[in-house]
Motif scaffolding. Structure first.
Motif, PDB file in Angstrom:
ATOM      1  N   MET A 176     -10.381   5.024   6.858  1.00  0.00           N
ATOM      2  CA  MET A 176     -10.402   4.342   5.558  1.00  0.00           C
ATOM      3  C   MET A 176      -9.448   3.161   5.567  1.00  0.00           C
ATOM      4  SD  MET A 176     -11.783   4.324   2.509  1.00  0.00           S
ATOM      5  CE  MET A 176     -11.759   2.540   2.611  1.00  0.00           C
ATOM      6  N   LYS A 177      -8.286   3.355   6.186  1.00  0.00           N
ATOM      7  CA  LYS A 177      -7.313   2.259   6.285  1.00  0.00           C
ATOM      8  C   LYS A 177      -7.900   1.101   7.090  1.00  0.00           C
ATOM      9  CE  LYS A 177      -2.598   1.110   7.607  1.00  0.00           C
ATOM     10  NZ  LYS A 177      -1.313   1.598   8.084  1.00  0.00           N
ATOM     11  N   ALA A 178      -8.573   1.422   8.195  1.00  0.00           N
ATOM     12  CA  ALA A 178      -9.187   0.382   9.027  1.00  0.00           C
ATOM     13  C   ALA A 178     -10.277  -0.360   8.250  1.00  0.00           C
ATOM     14  CB  ALA A 178      -9.763   1.007  10.294  1.00  0.00           C
ATOM     15  N   LYS A 179     -11.079   0.370   7.494  1.00  0.00           N
ATOM     16  CA  LYS A 179     -12.149  -0.232   6.698  1.00  0.00           C
ATOM     17  C   LYS A 179     -11.562  -1.173   5.640  1.00  0.00           C
ATOM     18  CE  LYS A 179     -16.383  -0.290   4.832  1.00  0.00           C
ATOM     19  NZ  LYS A 179     -17.563  -0.790   5.456  1.00  0.00           N
ATOM     20  N   ALA A 180     -10.526  -0.703   4.927  1.00  0.00           N
ATOM     21  CA  ALA A 180      -9.886  -1.531   3.897  1.00  0.00           C
ATOM     22  C   ALA A 180      -9.244  -2.774   4.516  1.00  0.00           C
ATOM     23  CB  ALA A 180      -8.856  -0.708   3.127  1.00  0.00           C
ATOM     24  N   THR A 181      -8.662  -2.617   5.690  1.00  0.00           N
ATOM     25  CA  THR A 181      -8.057  -3.751   6.387  1.00  0.00           C
ATOM     26  C   THR A 181      -9.123  -4.780   6.749  1.00  0.00           C
ATOM     27  OG1 THR A 181      -6.287  -2.345   7.227  1.00  0.00           O
ATOM     28  CG2 THR A 181      -6.649  -4.426   8.371  1.00  0.00           C
ATOM     29  N   GLU A 182     -10.300  -4.305   7.206  1.00  0.00           N
ATOM     30  CA  GLU A 182     -11.418  -5.204   7.507  1.00  0.00           C
ATOM     31  C   GLU A 182     -11.837  -6.005   6.277  1.00  0.00           C
ATOM     32  OE1 GLU A 182     -14.761  -3.048   9.021  1.00  0.00           O
ATOM     33  OE2 GLU A 182     -13.628  -2.210  10.701  1.00  0.00           O
TER      34      GLU A 182
ATOM     35  N   GLY B 242      -9.891  -7.103   4.047  1.00  0.00           N
ATOM     36  CA  GLY B 242      -8.847  -8.044   3.668  1.00  0.00           C
ATOM     37  C   GLY B 242      -7.680  -7.454   2.901  1.00  0.00           C
ATOM     38  N   PHE B 243      -7.603  -6.118   2.837  1.00  0.00           N
ATOM     39  CA  PHE B 243      -6.493  -5.471   2.140  1.00  0.00           C
ATOM     40  C   PHE B 243      -5.343  -5.212   3.103  1.00  0.00           C
ATOM     41  CE2 PHE B 243     -10.313  -4.139  -0.174  1.00  0.00           C
ATOM     42  CZ  PHE B 243      -9.966  -4.454  -1.478  1.00  0.00           C
ATOM     43  N   ASP B 244      -4.129  -5.489   2.660  1.00  0.00           N
ATOM     44  CA  ASP B 244      -2.922  -5.095   3.394  1.00  0.00           C
ATOM     45  C   ASP B 244      -2.536  -3.731   2.829  1.00  0.00           C
ATOM     46  OD1 ASP B 244      -0.544  -4.848   4.771  1.00  0.00           O
ATOM     47  OD2 ASP B 244       0.504  -6.406   3.631  1.00  0.00           O
ATOM     48  N   VAL B 245      -2.963  -2.666   3.502  1.00  0.00           N
ATOM     49  CA  VAL B 245      -2.840  -1.305   2.978  1.00  0.00           C
ATOM     50  C   VAL B 245      -1.409  -0.813   3.082  1.00  0.00           C
ATOM     51  CG1 VAL B 245      -3.637   1.068   3.236  1.00  0.00           C
ATOM     52  CG2 VAL B 245      -5.231  -0.818   3.615  1.00  0.00           C
ATOM     53  N   ARG B 246      -0.872  -0.339   1.973  1.00  0.00           N
ATOM     54  CA  ARG B 246       0.471   0.229   1.919  1.00  0.00           C
ATOM     55  C   ARG B 246       0.442   1.744   1.827  1.00  0.00           C
ATOM     56  NH1 ARG B 246       4.144  -4.148   1.523  1.00  0.00           N
ATOM     57  NH2 ARG B 246       2.819  -5.864   2.146  1.00  0.00           N
TER      58      ARG B 246
END
Length: 87
Positions: free
Chosen positions: A40-46, A48-52
């Protein structure tokens, strides 16, 4: 006066119901079908989100982070990784 108060309460209640339904309607997925938090983190990063941080909220993944310089809280379907709402 009573009509105005009743109308205001009905409108407020309907908006609250819509918001709740929108954020949880697309997240009714069996736990064994969920993608991992790392996926999920990888998907959100794709996207354009900088996941915290990632949490589970009402059956959805809730991603906290930064996008375009703004703090965000976004809900994702835990099986597909599709964005289903914002908080």
């Amino acid at each position: 006066m009573k009509k105005i108060i009743v109308a205001t309460l009905l409108i407020s209640a309907s908006f609250a119901g819509i918001a709740r339904a929108e954020s949880s309607a697309s997240c009714d997925v069996a736990k064994d079908k969920w993608m991992t938090e790392d996926a999920m983190k990888a998907k959100a990063t794709e996207l354009g989100f900088d996941v915290r941080q990632i949490k589970v909220e009402n059956g959805c993944y809730e991603v906290y982070g930064i996008k375009d310089g703004n703090k965000i809280e976004v809900l994702f379907n835990p099986e597909t990784g599709i964005q289903v709402g914002e908080d």
